[in-house]
Structure formats: C-alpha cells, structure tokens
Design a protein around this motif. Structure first.
Motif, PDB file in Angstrom:
ATOM      1  N   ALA A 183      54.835  12.321  31.786  1.00  0.00           N
ATOM      2  CA  ALA A 183      55.097  10.895  31.958  1.00  0.00           C
ATOM      3  C   ALA A 183      55.869  10.410  30.740  1.00  0.00           C
ATOM      4  N   VAL A 184      56.618   9.327  30.906  1.00  0.00           N
ATOM      5  CA  VAL A 184      57.446   8.848  29.802  1.00  0.00           C
ATOM      6  C   VAL A 184      56.610   8.187  28.713  1.00  0.00           C
ATOM      7  N   ALA A 185      55.368   7.815  29.020  1.00  0.00           N
ATOM      8  CA  ALA A 185      54.461   7.226  28.043  1.00  0.00           C
ATOM      9  C   ALA A 185      53.037   7.539  28.459  1.00  0.00           C
ATOM     10  N   ALA A 186      52.115   7.463  27.500  1.00  0.00           N
ATOM     11  CA  ALA A 186      50.728   7.814  27.784  1.00  0.00           C
ATOM     12  C   ALA A 186      50.118   6.935  28.868  1.00  0.00           C
ATOM     13  N   ASP A 187      50.543   5.679  28.937  1.00  0.00           N
ATOM     14  CA  ASP A 187      49.973   4.751  29.916  1.00  0.00           C
ATOM     15  C   ASP A 187      50.889   4.547  31.128  1.00  0.00           C
ATOM     16  N   ALA A 188      51.890   5.411  31.282  1.00  0.00           N
ATOM     17  CA  ALA A 188      52.823   5.253  32.403  1.00  0.00           C
ATOM     18  C   ALA A 188      52.107   5.450  33.730  1.00  0.00           C
ATOM     19  N   ARG A 189      52.529   4.677  34.715  1.00  0.00           N
ATOM     20  CA  ARG A 189      51.877   4.738  36.030  1.00  0.00           C
ATOM     21  C   ARG A 189      52.598   5.657  37.004  1.00  0.00           C
ATOM     22  N   ALA A 190      53.663   6.301  36.531  1.00  0.00           N
ATOM     23  CA  ALA A 190      54.357   7.314  37.325  1.00  0.00           C
ATOM     24  C   ALA A 190      54.461   8.578  36.484  1.00  0.00           C
ATOM     25  N   SER A 191      54.282   9.722  37.108  1.00  0.00           N
ATOM     26  CA  SER A 191      54.384  10.981  36.380  1.00  0.00           C
ATOM     27  C   SER A 191      54.832  12.072  37.331  1.00  0.00           C
ATOM     28  N   LEU A 192      55.275  13.193  36.747  1.00  0.00           N
ATOM     29  CA  LEU A 192      55.463  14.366  37.574  1.00  0.00           C
ATOM     30  C   LEU A 192      54.110  14.767  38.143  1.00  0.00           C
ATOM     31  N   SER A 193      54.121  15.350  39.303  1.00  0.00           N
ATOM     32  CA  SER A 193      52.882  15.823  39.914  1.00  0.00           C
ATOM     33  C   SER A 193      52.173  16.784  38.973  1.00  0.00           C
ATOM     34  N   THR A 194      50.848  16.767  39.027  1.00  0.00           N
ATOM     35  CA  THR A 194      50.082  17.736  38.240  1.00  0.00           C
ATOM     36  C   THR A 194      50.074  19.107  38.914  1.00  0.00           C
ATOM     37  N   LYS A 195      50.671  19.181  40.116  1.00  0.00           N
ATOM     38  CA  LYS A 195      50.699  20.448  40.847  1.00  0.00           C
ATOM     39  C   LYS A 195      52.097  21.037  40.988  1.00  0.00           C
ATOM     40  N   HIS A 196      53.133  20.199  40.856  1.00  0.00           N
ATOM     41  CA  HIS A 196      54.484  20.662  41.147  1.00  0.00           C
ATOM     42  C   HIS A 196      55.477  19.753  40.431  1.00  0.00           C
ATOM     43  N   THR A 197      56.353  20.333  39.608  1.00  0.00           N
ATOM     44  CA  THR A 197      57.246  19.508  38.780  1.00  0.00           C
ATOM     45  C   THR A 197      58.375  18.855  39.563  1.00  0.00           C
ATOM     46  N   LEU A 198      58.565  19.213  40.810  1.00  0.00           N
ATOM     47  CA  LEU A 198      59.664  18.644  41.580  1.00  0.00           C
ATOM     48  C   LEU A 198      59.292  17.333  42.272  1.00  0.00           C
ATOM     49  N   ALA A 199      58.017  16.943  42.190  1.00  0.00           N
ATOM     50  CA  ALA A 199      57.567  15.695  42.820  1.00  0.00           C
ATOM     51  C   ALA A 199      57.301  14.644  41.753  1.00  0.00           C
ATOM     52  N   LEU A 200      57.865  13.456  41.944  1.00  0.00           N
ATOM     53  CA  LEU A 200      57.579  12.298  41.104  1.00  0.00           C
ATOM     54  C   LEU A 200      56.521  11.483  41.821  1.00  0.00           C
ATOM     55  N   THR A 201      55.433  11.164  41.132  1.00  0.00           N
ATOM     56  CA  THR A 201      54.279  10.594  41.815  1.00  0.00           C
ATOM     57  C   THR A 201      53.850   9.257  41.242  1.00  0.00           C
ATOM     58  N   ASN A 202      53.202   8.488  42.092  1.00  0.00           N
ATOM     59  CA  ASN A 202      52.635   7.184  41.748  1.00  0.00           C
ATOM     60  C   ASN A 202      51.158   7.412  41.443  1.00  0.00           C
ATOM     61  N   ARG A 203      50.776   7.196  40.189  1.00  0.00           N
ATOM     62  CA  ARG A 203      49.390   7.445  39.790  1.00  0.00           C
ATOM     63  C   ARG A 203      48.479   6.265  40.100  1.00  0.00           C
ATOM     64  N   GLY A 204      49.035   5.238  40.742  1.00  0.00           N
ATOM     65  CA  GLY A 204      48.277   4.040  41.097  1.00  0.00           C
ATOM     66  C   GLY A 204      48.864   2.832  40.402  1.00  0.00           C
ATOM     67  N   GLY A 205      49.411   1.915  41.185  1.00  0.00           N
ATOM     68  CA  GLY A 205      49.979   0.703  40.618  1.00  0.00           C
ATOM     69  C   GLY A 205      51.369   0.855  40.044  1.00  0.00           C
ATOM     70  N   ALA A 206      52.021   1.973  40.283  1.00  0.00           N
ATOM     71  CA  ALA A 206      53.377   2.163  39.773  1.00  0.00           C
ATOM     72  C   ALA A 206      54.351   1.244  40.488  1.00  0.00           C
ATOM     73  N   THR A 207      55.395   0.865  39.779  1.00  0.00           N
ATOM     74  CA  THR A 207      56.499   0.110  40.358  1.00  0.00           C
ATOM     75  C   THR A 207      57.674   1.045  40.576  1.00  0.00           C
ATOM     76  N   ALA A 208      58.667   0.554  41.301  1.00  0.00           N
ATOM     77  CA  ALA A 208      59.881   1.342  41.460  1.00  0.00           C
ATOM     78  C   ALA A 208      60.534   1.576  40.104  1.00  0.00           C
TER      79      ALA A 208
END
Length: 370
Positions: free
Chosen positions: A299-324
């Motif tokens: 993730a771009v920051a420790a508190d970021a709400r979007a991150s690469l999947s914890t299972k696969h680096t090709l998926a960008l995921t919403n960890r809850g409450g992420a914005t576009a």
C-alpha cells in the motif's frame, strides 16, 4: 441515490444520475437510443467487474442488462452444439451450465465475474482458454447505424484482451469515432459453438495441469477442471466473496505486456517470456510488479484503504472504505515503479470512467505502452 460503488466489484465510485434496468432487448435498445439522441453520456453495466469509476460518479445514464437467458440453438449430428446467451447472463452461470450439460470449451473460464456480454469485448481468457476459442457470433446494437448488427468470429478481430468491439473505445472503429465508456457496438447476445463431451479441451496451462495431475495437452473431466480452476482462483482471491477484501477488486488490474523482440531481450534473463501473435513476446505483469519491489499487500501508506491483494500482486483491492482516488494512487505507484525498473508501461485492464492513469519514466518522459 445509487452509487457506482454499489454496482461494481471494486466497490468504489460516486453517484449515478440515472440507472435503467433493461428487462428485454427492446428496453435495452430504447434506452441506448434515447441516451444517444439526447447526447446523454451512456454507461452499459453488466456485473461491474471490470470497471473503475471516479469518486465524482457518472453524470449520465447507466443501463443495466437484467436479461439472463441461455438457449440451445442446435445439437448437430457430429456432437456440435450452439448455445446463445443474452448479454446480461452472469458469465459463471453460463460456464456452470455448460459443464453440467457436457458442453466442452468453457470450463477453464470458471469463476470469472461479470456478464456474458462483456466477455467478447475483452476477449476474456484464463488458464489457457479464451472466449474467442468458442464464440461463433455476437449480435450487437450498432450505435452509429442504429441497427442490430451481427459479427461472426472472423469479423471480431480477437487479440489478447482485445477485439473490434473494444477498439471502438480507442478511436479505432470503422468510422474513426471514439465511443467511451461504452463501445459503439453494444452486445445483445453471444452464440458459442462447441462440442458435447465429458472431457475438457486440451489443458494448455501448466499450473492447471499440475493441479489436475495431468500433462499439458491432455484432457480431464469437465467437472474436475471447473473445480480445479475455482480452487486456483480462490487461492488468488479471484472468486467474489463479500467477506474477503482480497476479492474486492477488478480482477487482474494490468494486462500482460506484449513486447517486441528488442524489448523482450532487455528483460532480466529469468523474466517469463511467451510467444505471442504478430511476432510479439508476452511477459508477466505480475512478475514485473513483484520484481519492481511491490509485494503482496503493498500500500502507498500504512493507513491506505487500497492495497495490492495479499494473495496476488496483479489485483488492486479495496480494504474497506477505499475511494477511487485511493485505487488510482496505488495503480500509479505500481505503474511508475515498473516503468522506473524495466521501462515498460503497464496498461490497465479495467475500463476507467472519470479517472486517468498516466505513467512517466524516471525523467518525466512518457513510457510507450507495449
């Protein structure tokens, strides 16, 4: 008011001004004609699985195809079978039906979210199969000529995650116009031609062959192939699950780059290389991301709400409450890192609405898309 976050698998996106549910082909065509006649922006929406919509939403009409019908058109004497599915049919429902009815050729495409109508636009593929392998005909509504128009396989110009239908969104339609975010040709239904069989098409993907304990090129029971594919996809967070944030994604976010021989030769020796059409060499976007220093869960920051999947680096995921905006920041960081390390611009696979994903090299120079 309905938001696009409610209608997409990434669960981001602002409000939709107007949402229309089309329950018949006539309803769908009428909604599209009305939008085009009044100059209203149009967004055709199936399962919302390949879409990134900005936080400002969509100031136009969103048309959802609510039709879900599968019909057996003919059962030939030589075991051939033609199946037609309306565009709104959930894709995995069609695959599940095909496996249950012994219709060979779709089994490796199990578990892919979204609607049937979206599959020929992207020439969807996975685990060694593409929909272009079995598609015989696509019926569309041509927004330019305002008529129903059918495209046989030979006219669809399928390529890697590409088709004539998709190219109209890039100004490559026959009339030269740009149709975005909805193509000039809106899919009404898709006809597939395959064979009756209890065994799959030859397995053409090493990971799937290993999971089935068969050699590449061998066949396996349809039900076993479907189960193996679903298990592989679940292990990568690629089967939708409301309780698993790794599946709150648009699937694979970047396409695998197609390189010329010189660019492929410049890659590290251990980089994956696969022969592709037109003398190109395909490499792995996931490999590039990982070797540019991005690990699972990045993730771009420790508190970021979007991150690469914890299972696969090709998926960008919403960890809850992420914005576009959160997703875009993550995508840009990954693009910039890969461009800096390898000089390759990763091309996003989802259709973007109200957001842009640009990437530059380390000195601000544009990195060509490959």
């Amino acid at each position: 008011m309905t938001t696009l976050a409610d209608l997409t698998t990434l669960r981001v996106g602002g409000p939709a001004r107007n949402v229309v549910e089309a329950r018949s082909e006539r309803d769908l065509i009428d909604a599209v004609r009305e939008a085009d006649a009044t100059g209203t922006p149009l967004l055709m929406l199936g399962g919302g699985s390949n879409l990134l919509v900005g936080d400002q939403g969509f100031d136009g009409v969103v048309v959802r195809d609510a039709r879900s019908e599968i019909s057996l058109q003919n059962d030939g004497a030589c075991g051939g079978v033609s199946i037609t599915a309306t565009a709104g049919t959930p894709w995995d429902h069609l695959v599940e039906t095909a496996v249950a009815e012994d219709w060979m050729g779709l089994e490796a495409l199990s578990g892919i979210p979204g609607s049937t109508g979206a599959t020929p636009v992207q020439n969807v593929g996975a685990y060694g199969q593409e929909v272009g392998d079995t598609i015989a005909l696509v019926r569309t509504w041509d927004r330019t000529e305002e008529r129903v128009r059918s495209f046989p396989l030979v006219a669809l110009q399928f390529g890697y995650r590409d088709s004539l239908l998709k190219r109209s969104m890039r100004g490559e339609a026959p009339d030269g116009g740009v149709w975005h975010p909805t193509p000039r040709y809106i899919v009404l239904d898709v006809t597939f031609h395959t064979r009756m069989a209890t065994l799959s098409a030859p397995i053409r993907y090493a990971q799937l062959a290993a999971a089935l304990d068969v050699a590449e090129g061998e066949r396996a029971p349809l039900t076993e192939v479907r189960e193996a594919v679903l298990a592989l996809r679940r292990s990568k967070g690629m089967v939708l699950d409301s309780g698993d944030h790794d599946t709150w994604s648009a699937g694979s976010f970047f396409t695998n780059p197609l390189l010329d021989e010189a660019s492929a030769a410049a890659l590290p020796q251990d980089a994956p290389r696969y022969a592709a059409a037109g003398g190109k060499v395909k490499t792995s976007a996931a490999w590039l991301i990982e070797h540019a220093g991005f690990s699972r869960g990045f993730a771009v920051a420790a508190d970021a709400r979007a991150s690469l999947s914890t299972k696969h680096t090709l998926a960008l995921t919403n960890r809850g409450g992420a914005t576009a905006a959160d997703v875009v920041a993550l995508a840009r960081a990954v693009q910039a890192g890969v461009a800096e390390r390898f000089g390759i611009a990763l091309v996003p696979e989802p259709v973007t609405v109200g957001v842009t994903l640009e990437v530059s090299g380390s000195h601000g120079r544009s990195v060509p898309r490959v």
